[in-house]
Motif scaffolding. Structure first.
Motif, PDB file in Angstrom:
ATOM      1  N   GLN A 136       1.491   6.765  -6.892  1.00  0.00           N
ATOM      2  CA  GLN A 136       0.842   6.882  -7.350  1.00  0.00           C
ATOM      3  C   GLN A 136       1.036   9.150  -7.420  1.00  0.00           C
ATOM      4  O   GLN A 136       1.141   9.667  -8.269  1.00  0.00           O
ATOM      5  CB  GLN A 136      -0.450   6.849  -6.306  1.00  0.00           C
ATOM      6  N   VAL A 137       1.550   9.360  -5.989  1.00  0.00           N
ATOM      7  CA  VAL A 137       1.924  10.413  -6.093  1.00  0.00           C
ATOM      8  C   VAL A 137       3.030  11.230  -7.372  1.00  0.00           C
ATOM      9  O   VAL A 137       2.506  12.495  -7.818  1.00  0.00           O
ATOM     10  CB  VAL A 137       2.464  10.952  -4.424  1.00  0.00           C
ATOM     11  N   PHE A 138       3.852  10.578  -7.167  1.00  0.00           N
ATOM     12  CA  PHE A 138       4.970  10.911  -8.569  1.00  0.00           C
ATOM     13  C   PHE A 138       3.603  10.426 -10.384  1.00  0.00           C
ATOM     14  O   PHE A 138       4.718  11.376 -10.605  1.00  0.00           O
ATOM     15  CB  PHE A 138       6.154   9.970  -8.601  1.00  0.00           C
ATOM     16  N   TYR A 139       3.471  10.080  -9.962  1.00  0.00           N
ATOM     17  CA  TYR A 139       2.941   9.612 -11.265  1.00  0.00           C
ATOM     18  C   TYR A 139       2.109  11.017 -11.725  1.00  0.00           C
ATOM     19  O   TYR A 139       1.954  11.641 -12.333  1.00  0.00           O
ATOM     20  CB  TYR A 139       1.938   8.574 -11.183  1.00  0.00           C
ATOM     21  N   LEU A 140       0.513  10.743 -10.341  1.00  0.00           N
ATOM     22  CA  LEU A 140       0.021  12.617 -10.934  1.00  0.00           C
ATOM     23  C   LEU A 140       0.994  13.589 -10.392  1.00  0.00           C
ATOM     24  O   LEU A 140       0.788  14.421 -11.243  1.00  0.00           O
ATOM     25  CB  LEU A 140      -0.468  12.237  -9.538  1.00  0.00           C
ATOM     26  N   ARG A 141       2.232  13.583  -9.509  1.00  0.00           N
ATOM     27  CA  ARG A 141       3.115  14.974 -10.082  1.00  0.00           C
ATOM     28  C   ARG A 141       3.473  15.567 -11.780  1.00  0.00           C
ATOM     29  O   ARG A 141       3.266  16.316 -12.442  1.00  0.00           O
ATOM     30  CB  ARG A 141       4.013  14.453  -8.538  1.00  0.00           C
ATOM     31  N   ARG A 142       4.439  14.244 -11.556  1.00  0.00           N
ATOM     32  CA  ARG A 142       4.320  14.412 -13.300  1.00  0.00           C
ATOM     33  C   ARG A 142       2.972  14.000 -14.982  1.00  0.00           C
ATOM     34  O   ARG A 142       3.700  15.174 -15.355  1.00  0.00           O
ATOM     35  CB  ARG A 142       5.185  12.782 -14.391  1.00  0.00           C
ATOM     36  N   LEU A 190       0.865  -1.566  -0.167  1.00  0.00           N
ATOM     37  CA  LEU A 190       0.140  -0.032  -0.175  1.00  0.00           C
ATOM     38  C   LEU A 190       0.880   1.129  -0.031  1.00  0.00           C
ATOM     39  O   LEU A 190       0.542   2.043  -0.666  1.00  0.00           O
ATOM     40  CB  LEU A 190      -1.226  -0.354   1.249  1.00  0.00           C
ATOM     41  N   ILE A 191       1.853   1.131   0.723  1.00  0.00           N
ATOM     42  CA  ILE A 191       3.100   2.174   0.898  1.00  0.00           C
ATOM     43  C   ILE A 191       3.010   2.937  -0.163  1.00  0.00           C
ATOM     44  O   ILE A 191       3.460   3.171  -0.719  1.00  0.00           O
ATOM     45  CB  ILE A 191       4.146   2.113   1.961  1.00  0.00           C
ATOM     46  N   GLY A 192       4.229   2.014  -1.463  1.00  0.00           N
ATOM     47  CA  GLY A 192       4.765   1.662  -2.247  1.00  0.00           C
ATOM     48  C   GLY A 192       3.773   2.092  -3.835  1.00  0.00           C
ATOM     49  O   GLY A 192       4.298   2.778  -4.225  1.00  0.00           O
TER      50      GLY A 192
END
Length: 223
Positions: free
Chosen positions: A208-214, A201-203
């Motif tokens: 998701q955070v990095f993908y949405l930021r990009r 879940l943490i991974g």
């Protein structure tokens, strides 16, 4: 010196006889089981028995009063693996005996038979007296062979009964240890699975955070 009166226990015997008589009253003989067996029906009785235990039994199958046909039923005793320990067709009355090889669940099945050319067969009365362990031993024969006195026979029976109780407690302790080991193993597996799930879940959340930021950077929504 006064002699002890006949028929009365000596002073040293009284403390010993009291607990023996109390235990004999508490541990009474087992009562036979009786039930009605309808026509074309099959009824089974199951019991767990320890290994290397003598099992004896007596059975009697009788038709109800006023029936024109006699009793007609089959008896089969098997273990959990399906091994036949005793079988009797058209059983009416008899005895059986066997010694268990391992701790198992044993099953005694009575199956009613319907004679050819008859209508519904009335219920049959089945009486089963099954004993195992100390109850199955014939202490009268043991007393005759070893020439034991009545008190010695009761002491022998109580000794066997005490040994049976000790074996039961030892088996219960062994089962408790096995169940505890199983619970500990299950708890360990659940703990490892929980840690693995949290890491997943943490991974996933980090990805998701990095993908949405990009994605937002590509759309020039954020700098």
């Amino acid at each position: 010196m006064p002699l002890p009166l006949p028929g009365r226990p000596r002073l040293g015997q009284a403390p010993l006889l009291a607990p023996l008589l109390l235990l004999l009253l508490v541990v009474g003989p087992a009562r036979p089981i009786s039930f009605q067996l309808p026509g074309k029906a099959r009824k089974c009785l199951r019991e767990e028995i320890h290994r290397d235990t003598l099992v004896t039994g007596e059975y009697e199958i009788g038709a109800p009063p006023g029936s024109s046909t006699g009793p007609s039923a089959n008896l089969k005793i098997t273990d959990s693996a399906g091994h036949i320990l005793y079988a009797k067709e058209d059983a009416t009355k008899g005895k059986f005996a066997f010694t268990t090889e391992d701790y198992d669940m044993f099953e005694a099945c009575f199956e009613s038979k319907l004679p050819v050319g008859t209508g519904r067969m009335p219920d049959q009365l089945v009486i089963l007296d099954m004993k195992h362990g100390v109850e199955a031993k014939n202490y009268e024969e043991i007393a005759k062979v070893e020439k034991l006195k009545p008190l010695e026979v009761e002491l022998r029976r109580l000794e066997d009964l005490s040994e049976s109780i000790v074996n039961d407690f030892a088996y219960m302790k062994k089962r408790e240890e096995e169940m505890r080991d199983t619970n500990e193993s299950t708890n360990t597996r659940v703990l490892y699975f929980s840690i693995f799930s949290m890491c997943c879940l943490i991974g996933l959340a980090t990805w998701q955070v990095f993908y949405l930021r990009r994605f937002f950077k590509a759309k020039k929504l954020i700098e």
